[in-house]
Design a protein around this motif. Structure first.
Motif, short mmCIF file in Angstrom:
data_model
loop_
_atom_site.label_atom_id
_atom_site.label_comp_id
_atom_site.label_asym_id
_atom_site.label_seq_id
_atom_site.Cartn_x
_atom_site.Cartn_y
_atom_site.Cartn_z
N THR A 3 0.86 -1.18 0.00
CA THR A 3 0.00 0.00 0.00
C THR A 3 0.90 1.24 0.00
N PRO A 4 0.35 2.40 -0.36
CA PRO A 4 1.18 3.62 -0.32
C PRO A 4 1.79 3.85 1.07
N LYS A 5 1.05 3.57 2.12
CA LYS A 5 1.57 3.77 3.47
C LYS A 5 2.75 2.83 3.75
N GLU A 6 2.62 1.57 3.34
CA GLU A 6 3.72 0.60 3.52
C GLU A 6 4.93 1.00 2.69
N ALA A 8 5.76 3.99 1.73
CA ALA A 8 6.37 5.17 2.34
C ALA A 8 7.24 4.78 3.53
N ARG A 9 6.75 3.86 4.35
CA ARG A 9 7.54 3.39 5.49
C ARG A 9 8.84 2.75 5.03
N GLN A 10 8.75 1.90 4.02
CA GLN A 10 9.95 1.22 3.50
C GLN A 10 10.95 2.24 2.96
N LEU A 28 9.60 10.75 -1.54
CA LEU A 28 8.20 10.33 -1.67
C LEU A 28 7.60 10.84 -2.98
N GLN A 32 6.22 8.50 -6.02
CA GLN A 32 4.85 8.64 -6.51
C GLN A 32 4.84 8.84 -8.03
#
Length: 61
Positions: A3-6, A8-10, A28, A32
Motif C-alpha cells: 500500500t502507499p503507506k507501507e 512510504a515506510r519502507q 516520496l 509517486q
C-alpha cells in the motif's frame, strides 16, 4: 503489492538517519511519480519519442 503507506515506510526506513524533511518529501514525490508513470505505461497511455519531438519542435528543421 505494498500500500502507499507501507511503501512510504519502507522508503523512509532506507534513508539515512540524518535525512531532512526535504529529503523525505523529495523521495516520496519521486516514488509517486515513478509509480504513476509505470501505471500509465501499463495502461497504454504513452506516446512515442517521435511524437514528442514533433510536438516540441513543431516545424523546426
Amino acid at each position: 503489492m505494498a500500500t502507499p503507506k507501507e511503501a512510504a515506510r519502507q522508503l523512509i526506513d532506507h534513508l539515512p538517519e540524518q535525512a531532512s524533511w526535504d529529503d523525505i518529501m523529495y523521495e516520496l514525490y519521486v516514488k509517486q511519480k515513478i509509480e504513476e508513470g509505470l501505471k500509465d505505461a501499463e495502461e497504454g497511455r504513452v506516446i512515442s519519442h517521435e511524437e514528442v519531438k514533433r510536438e516540441l519542435l513543431g516545424n523546426w528543421p
